[in-house]
Scaffold this motif. Structure first.
Motif, PDB file in Angstrom:
ATOM      1  N   ILE A  59       0.843  -1.193   0.000  1.00 19.64           N
ATOM      2  CA  ILE A  59       0.000   0.000   0.000  1.00 19.64           C
ATOM      3  C   ILE A  59       0.878   1.243   0.000  1.00 19.64           C
ATOM      4  CG2 ILE A  59      -1.984  -1.060   1.150  1.00 19.64           C
ATOM      5  CD1 ILE A  59      -1.015   0.259   3.765  1.00 19.64           C
ATOM      6  N   ILE A  60       0.321   2.329  -0.491  1.00 16.64           N
ATOM      7  CA  ILE A  60       0.949   3.648  -0.415  1.00 16.64           C
ATOM      8  C   ILE A  60       0.141   4.471   0.573  1.00 16.64           C
ATOM      9  CG2 ILE A  60       1.460   5.787  -1.656  1.00 16.64           C
ATOM     10  CD1 ILE A  60       1.824   4.071  -4.182  1.00 16.64           C
ATOM     11  N   VAL A  61       0.790   4.954   1.623  1.00 16.22           N
ATOM     12  CA  VAL A  61       0.146   5.793   2.631  1.00 16.22           C
ATOM     13  C   VAL A  61       0.470   7.249   2.318  1.00 16.22           C
ATOM     14  CG1 VAL A  61      -0.026   6.353   5.081  1.00 16.22           C
ATOM     15  CG2 VAL A  61       0.341   3.972   4.361  1.00 16.22           C
ATOM     16  N   GLU A  62      -0.511   7.989   1.857  1.00 15.93           N
ATOM     17  CA  GLU A  62      -0.372   9.425   1.618  1.00 15.93           C
ATOM     18  C   GLU A  62      -0.801  10.117   2.911  1.00 15.93           C
ATOM     19  OE1 GLU A  62       0.924  10.686  -0.992  1.00 15.93           O
ATOM     20  OE2 GLU A  62       0.523   9.458  -2.772  1.00 15.93           O
ATOM     21  N   THR A  63       0.184  10.440   3.751  1.00 13.75           N
ATOM     22  CA  THR A  63      -0.085  10.826   5.136  1.00 13.75           C
ATOM     23  C   THR A  63      -0.887  12.118   5.244  1.00 13.75           C
ATOM     24  OG1 THR A  63       2.052   9.812   5.662  1.00 13.75           O
ATOM     25  CG2 THR A  63       0.984  11.097   7.396  1.00 13.75           C
ATOM     26  N   ALA A  64      -0.526  13.123   4.477  1.00 15.57           N
ATOM     27  CA  ALA A  64      -1.211  14.415   4.471  1.00 15.57           C
ATOM     28  C   ALA A  64      -0.686  15.186   3.263  1.00 15.57           C
ATOM     29  CB  ALA A  64      -0.959  15.191   5.757  1.00 15.57           C
ATOM     30  N   PHE A  65      -1.334  16.297   2.945  1.00 19.38           N
ATOM     31  CA  PHE A  65      -0.951  17.082   1.766  1.00 19.38           C
ATOM     32  C   PHE A  65       0.095  18.135   2.144  1.00 19.38           C
ATOM     33  CE2 PHE A  65      -4.699  15.167   0.074  1.00 19.38           C
ATOM     34  CZ  PHE A  65      -4.565  15.209  -1.315  1.00 19.38           C
ATOM     35  N   HIS A  66       1.307  17.972   1.595  1.00 20.78           N
ATOM     36  CA  HIS A  66       2.331  18.992   1.855  1.00 20.78           C
ATOM     37  C   HIS A  66       2.058  20.282   1.080  1.00 20.78           C
ATOM     38  CE1 HIS A  66       4.144  16.689  -1.634  1.00 20.78           C
ATOM     39  NE2 HIS A  66       4.289  17.920  -2.075  1.00 20.78           N
ATOM     40  N   THR A  67       1.060  20.265   0.203  1.00 22.97           N
ATOM     41  CA  THR A  67       0.687  21.471  -0.542  1.00 22.97           C
ATOM     42  C   THR A  67      -0.344  22.317   0.200  1.00 22.97           C
ATOM     43  OG1 THR A  67      -0.863  20.042  -1.743  1.00 22.97           O
ATOM     44  CG2 THR A  67       1.210  20.563  -2.831  1.00 22.97           C
ATOM     45  N   ASN A  68      -0.866  21.824   1.316  1.00 23.75           N
ATOM     46  CA  ASN A  68      -1.857  22.546   2.106  1.00 23.75           C
ATOM     47  C   ASN A  68      -1.212  23.064   3.383  1.00 23.75           C
ATOM     48  OD1 ASN A  68      -3.915  22.131   4.587  1.00 23.75           O
ATOM     49  ND2 ASN A  68      -5.019  22.936   2.812  1.00 23.75           N
ATOM     50  N   ALA A  69      -1.484  24.322   3.740  1.00 27.42           N
ATOM     51  CA  ALA A  69      -0.802  24.935   4.880  1.00 27.42           C
ATOM     52  C   ALA A  69      -1.105  24.209   6.185  1.00 27.42           C
ATOM     53  CB  ALA A  69      -1.196  26.407   4.989  1.00 27.42           C
ATOM     54  N   THR A  70      -2.367  23.828   6.411  1.00 31.92           N
ATOM     55  CA  THR A  70      -2.731  23.141   7.658  1.00 31.92           C
ATOM     56  C   THR A  70      -2.103  21.757   7.725  1.00 31.92           C
ATOM     57  OG1 THR A  70      -4.827  24.345   7.743  1.00 31.92           O
ATOM     58  CG2 THR A  70      -4.652  22.353   9.081  1.00 31.92           C
ATOM     59  N   ASP A  71      -2.191  21.024   6.617  1.00 36.33           N
ATOM     60  CA  ASP A  71      -1.581  19.688   6.584  1.00 36.33           C
ATOM     61  C   ASP A  71      -0.067  19.770   6.704  1.00 36.33           C
ATOM     62  OD1 ASP A  71      -4.130  18.715   6.200  1.00 36.33           O
ATOM     63  OD2 ASP A  71      -3.564  17.367   4.573  1.00 36.33           O
ATOM     64  N   ALA A  72       0.537  20.771   6.074  1.00 39.01           N
ATOM     65  CA  ALA A  72       1.993  20.914   6.139  1.00 39.01           C
ATOM     66  C   ALA A  72       2.451  21.163   7.570  1.00 39.01           C
ATOM     67  CB  ALA A  72       2.459  22.058   5.227  1.00 39.01           C
ATOM     68  N   ALA A  73       1.680  21.965   8.325  1.00 42.90           N
ATOM     69  CA  ALA A  73       2.012  22.179   9.733  1.00 42.90           C
ATOM     70  C   ALA A  73       1.901  20.877  10.515  1.00 42.90           C
ATOM     71  CB  ALA A  73       1.096  23.248  10.326  1.00 42.90           C
ATOM     72  N   ALA A  74       0.864  20.088  10.197  1.00 41.83           N
ATOM     73  CA  ALA A  74       0.701  18.797  10.873  1.00 41.83           C
ATOM     74  C   ALA A  74       1.888  17.882  10.591  1.00 41.83           C
ATOM     75  CB  ALA A  74      -0.599  18.134  10.427  1.00 41.83           C
ATOM     76  N   LEU A  75       2.344  17.861   9.353  1.00 43.80           N
ATOM     77  CA  LEU A  75       3.455  16.993   8.983  1.00 43.80           C
ATOM     78  C   LEU A  75       4.732  17.342   9.734  1.00 43.80           C
ATOM     79  CD1 LEU A  75       2.820  16.767   5.139  1.00 43.80           C
ATOM     80  CD2 LEU A  75       2.790  14.841   6.737  1.00 43.80           C
ATOM     81  N   GLN A  76       4.844  18.572  10.192  1.00 41.27           N
ATOM     82  CA  GLN A  76       6.026  18.990  10.947  1.00 41.27           C
ATOM     83  C   GLN A  76       5.838  18.848  12.455  1.00 41.27           C
ATOM     84  OE1 GLN A  76       7.966  22.689   8.950  1.00 41.27           O
ATOM     85  NE2 GLN A  76       5.813  22.711   8.339  1.00 41.27           N
ATOM     86  N   ASP A  77       4.660  18.423  12.871  1.00 44.96           N
ATOM     87  CA  ASP A  77       4.348  18.251  14.282  1.00 44.96           C
ATOM     88  C   ASP A  77       4.669  16.810  14.687  1.00 44.96           C
ATOM     89  OD1 ASP A  77       3.226  17.980  16.793  1.00 44.96           O
ATOM     90  OD2 ASP A  77       1.288  18.846  16.248  1.00 44.96           O
ATOM     91  N   THR A  78       5.617  16.653  15.600  1.00 44.10           N
ATOM     92  CA  THR A  78       6.030  15.315  16.021  1.00 44.10           C
ATOM     93  C   THR A  78       4.858  14.514  16.576  1.00 44.10           C
ATOM     94  OG1 THR A  78       8.248  16.125  16.528  1.00 44.10           O
ATOM     95  CG2 THR A  78       7.615  14.027  17.506  1.00 44.10           C
ATOM     96  N   ASN A  79       3.945  15.170  17.282  1.00 46.90           N
ATOM     97  CA  ASN A  79       2.793  14.450  17.830  1.00 46.90           C
ATOM     98  C   ASN A  79       1.918  13.873  16.718  1.00 46.90           C
ATOM     99  OD1 ASN A  79       3.485  14.992  20.533  1.00 46.90           O
ATOM    100  ND2 ASN A  79       2.488  16.995  20.452  1.00 46.90           N
ATOM    101  N   PHE A  80       1.699  14.659  15.668  1.00 43.09           N
ATOM    102  CA  PHE A  80       0.931  14.154  14.530  1.00 43.09           C
ATOM    103  C   PHE A  80       1.681  13.023  13.836  1.00 43.09           C
ATOM    104  CE2 PHE A  80       0.072  14.009   9.993  1.00 43.09           C
ATOM    105  CZ  PHE A  80      -1.308  13.872   9.962  1.00 43.09           C
ATOM    106  N   GLN A  81       2.974  13.209  13.608  1.00 47.62           N
ATOM    107  CA  GLN A  81       3.780  12.167  12.965  1.00 47.62           C
ATOM    108  C   GLN A  81       3.637  10.843  13.707  1.00 47.62           C
ATOM    109  OE1 GLN A  81       7.842  13.488  12.904  1.00 47.62           O
ATOM    110  NE2 GLN A  81       7.447  15.260  11.595  1.00 47.62           N
ATOM    111  N   LYS A  82       3.802  10.891  15.022  1.00 52.85           N
ATOM    112  CA  LYS A  82       3.747   9.658  15.810  1.00 52.85           C
ATOM    113  C   LYS A  82       2.348   9.052  15.775  1.00 52.85           C
ATOM    114  CE  LYS A  82       7.518  10.741  19.022  1.00 52.85           C
ATOM    115  NZ  LYS A  82       7.885  11.008  20.439  1.00 52.85           N
ATOM    116  N   GLY A  83       1.317   9.890  15.901  1.00 53.75           N
ATOM    117  CA  GLY A  83      -0.037   9.374  15.865  1.00 53.75           C
ATOM    118  C   GLY A  83      -0.357   8.698  14.547  1.00 53.75           C
TER     119      GLY A  83
END
Length: 537
Positions: free
Chosen positions: A387-411
């Motif tokens: 499978i390919i897991v597309e975790t979040a959209f790095h092109t979206n400001a809210t998703d990009a902030a989430a991708l840089q949040d360690t808590n979101f990454q771990k969750g």
């Protein structure tokens, strides 16, 4: 069992009613032996942004009603709107070698298979069926799914070219159906965790390039390494899985590029590990200046095939057409491979559970079901469930902030691991919830058990949090937290102690109980009662 808060309930005096121990070493696999892959010895090049609460509810991609529930005239209007929008995207896309300038597109909805069908003219077929072509199609799919999101459900995105499959033009690329592996637990699971994408060599100007732009300051090529490392740790600790890792974690310099090894592509790393096996890292019909781009995609599943992996988990971040509006998590599998679809379904289920348990991400959009594709090389070339897991959209400001949040990454990565583990154990997607709490009765000054029947698969230790609803006037009651590391498949118990030296009447108490596991997954509260009786004389 330990009490974290003793103080519930009393008559005239008080009564009683997971650690992270450091991540394990990672294992990557060579031809005949295991290589120890060092943990990532660098700090993230991205300043971890505190993710903003997502506030608004966004419909997950792929969600909506079945197209068959819409009147025919309404479906035709939707198809026309999709066609117009996709035509605008196609018209501005940069052409690949072999593609014509004039390309026509038509979008339609297959109500039988719940598929979105995107039919492009023959002029869209390039000289090479590789990664750049896959990227073009992915852009079209994300635009269309964003438009349909929350309105029409999409289980599959199917691309045709003058009404024909791409294999009519590239018959050598068609992969024969394979018998899926059994999903029973084996003693030595070997999971390939593939982080996209990394530096590759471009022959036109002899430079090393990253494979993805960063419109919001998040480089998919780099952030996926941090996501992958979290996943590797959870797979080792919780699934007891051995790991195959196609990208290096070392901070040593890759001399030809001048970049650290951890930033390099899988194609580059696998060439260094398997120099005598070019069929793994050098296969692609594209022999042009951009050939390593295609080779990198192919190398990952070929590595997984070479080591006979149990599963291939490809970790990506997503991108839309540049509008920056698309959000959320999706999972892609190869259409028709039911074992991969089942794996993807389990992973999405538990990604939703784990992401929504992270403070600030309670409404983060996560697709309810995986989407089938036939044009994803990482899935198509794999001989095992992939499978390919597309975790979040790095092109979206809210998703990009989430991708840089360690808590979101771990969750998010806890969800991937749990989804894999439950799939391997043959367990269904089950929401964590309290099924019932039978009324409990015991004697004053003597501890007695309260039993909680639950469903789901909580991570130990589990806490039972109780909030007082009613308490007799002559008693002193307070909220309580009980923690336990012991539970059966569907049940846990904790002890209640009502202490009173002078109360002689029976007393009943009402509380709301919530279970919270070590990952922060909370159940809805359930109201329950217990009664403390005065011993008969």
């Amino acid at each position: 069992m330990t009490d974290e808060n003793k103080g519930y309930p009393t008559g005239t005096r008080r009564s009683q009613g997971r650690s992270n121990a450091g991540r394990p070493p990672l294992l990557s696999v060579m031809a005949s032996a295991c290589i120890v892959a060092a943990t990532l010895a660098v700090q993230s090049p991205l300043a971890a942004a505190q993710a903003k609460p997502d506030g608004q509810v966004v419909a997950p991609l792929g969600s909506g009603k079945a197209a068959a529930t819409f009147a025919s005239k309404d479906r035709l209007k939707i198809e026309a709107m999709l066609t117009d929008e996709l035509q605008r995207v196609v018209d501005r896309q940069k052409r690949l070698e072999g593609q014509g300038k004039i390309v026509r597109v038509k979008a339609s909805l297959d109500i039988t298979s719940k598929a979105l069908v995107i039919d492009l003219s023959r002029a869209y077929v390039p000289k090479f069926n590789g990664g750049r072509f896959e990227d073009q199609q992915h852009e079209l799919a994300m635009v269309a799914m964003s438009i349909l999101s929350g309105t029409i459900a999409v289980d599959e995105v199917r691309f045709l070219f003058d009404g024909k499959s791409i294999y009519k033009y590239f018959p050598q690329d068609e992969i024969a159906p394979r018998q899926p592996k059994a999903t029973t637990v084996e003693p030595a699971d070997l999971v390939v965790v593939s982080a996209a994408h990394g530096y590759y060599f471009h022959y036109e100007d002899n430079t090393w390039r990253l494979q993805r732009p960063a419109p919001q300051g998040v480089y998919e090529d780099l952030i996926t390494q941090y996501l992958a490392q979290h996943l590797e740790g959870y797979l080792g600790a919780r699934s007891a899985a051995n790991l195959g890792i196609p990208r290096s974690h070392l901070s040593d310099t890759h001399v030809p590029s001048g970049h650290p090894w951890w930033k390099m592509s899988a194609r580059t790393y696998l060439e260094s590990q398997f120099p005598d096996n070019p069929t793994m890292w050098s296969t692609s019909d594209n022999q042009g200046d951009d050939r390593q781009y295609d080779q990198d995609i192919n190398a990952r599943p070929k590595f997984a095939n070479h080591i006979n992996a149990t599963a291939l988990l490809s970790i990506h971040t997503n991108a839309d057409d540049g509008s920056g509006t698309a959000r959320g998590t999706i999972v892609a599998y190869h259409t028709g491979r039911e074992t991969s679809r089942a794996l993807g379904s389990s992973v999405l289920c538990y990604m939703a559970e784990q992401i929504h348990a992270v403070p600030g991400y309670g409404s983060f959009p996560v697709a309810a079901a995986p989407t089938g594709y036939t044009n994803k090389g990482e899935n198509e070339l794999a001989h095992m469930p992939a499978i390919i897991v597309e975790t979040a959209f790095h092109t979206n400001a809210t998703d990009a902030a989430a991708l840089q949040d360690t808590n979101f990454q771990k969750g998010a990565m806890r969800g991937v691991e749990k989804g894999y583990r439950m799939w391997r154990q043959g367990k269904p997607c089950t929401a964590q919830a309290i099924a019932s709490i039978p009324a409990a009765t015991g004697y004053i000054n003597t501890a007695f058990p309260v039993t909680v029947n639950f469903q789901g698969y909580p991570q130990l230790p589990v806490k039972a949090e109780t909030k007082v609803v009613s308490c007799p006037a002559t008693w002193n009651c307070s909220n309580m937290v009980k923690s336990t590391t012991m539970l059966s498949q569907t049940q846990l118990q904790y002890q209640i102690l009502c202490t009173s030296p002078n109360q002689v009447a029976d007393a009943s108490f009402t509380v709301d109980t919530t279970l919270v596991d070590a990952d922060g997954v909370r159940t809805q509260p359930v109201r329950n009662t217990y009664t403390c009786k005065w011993p008969a004389t």
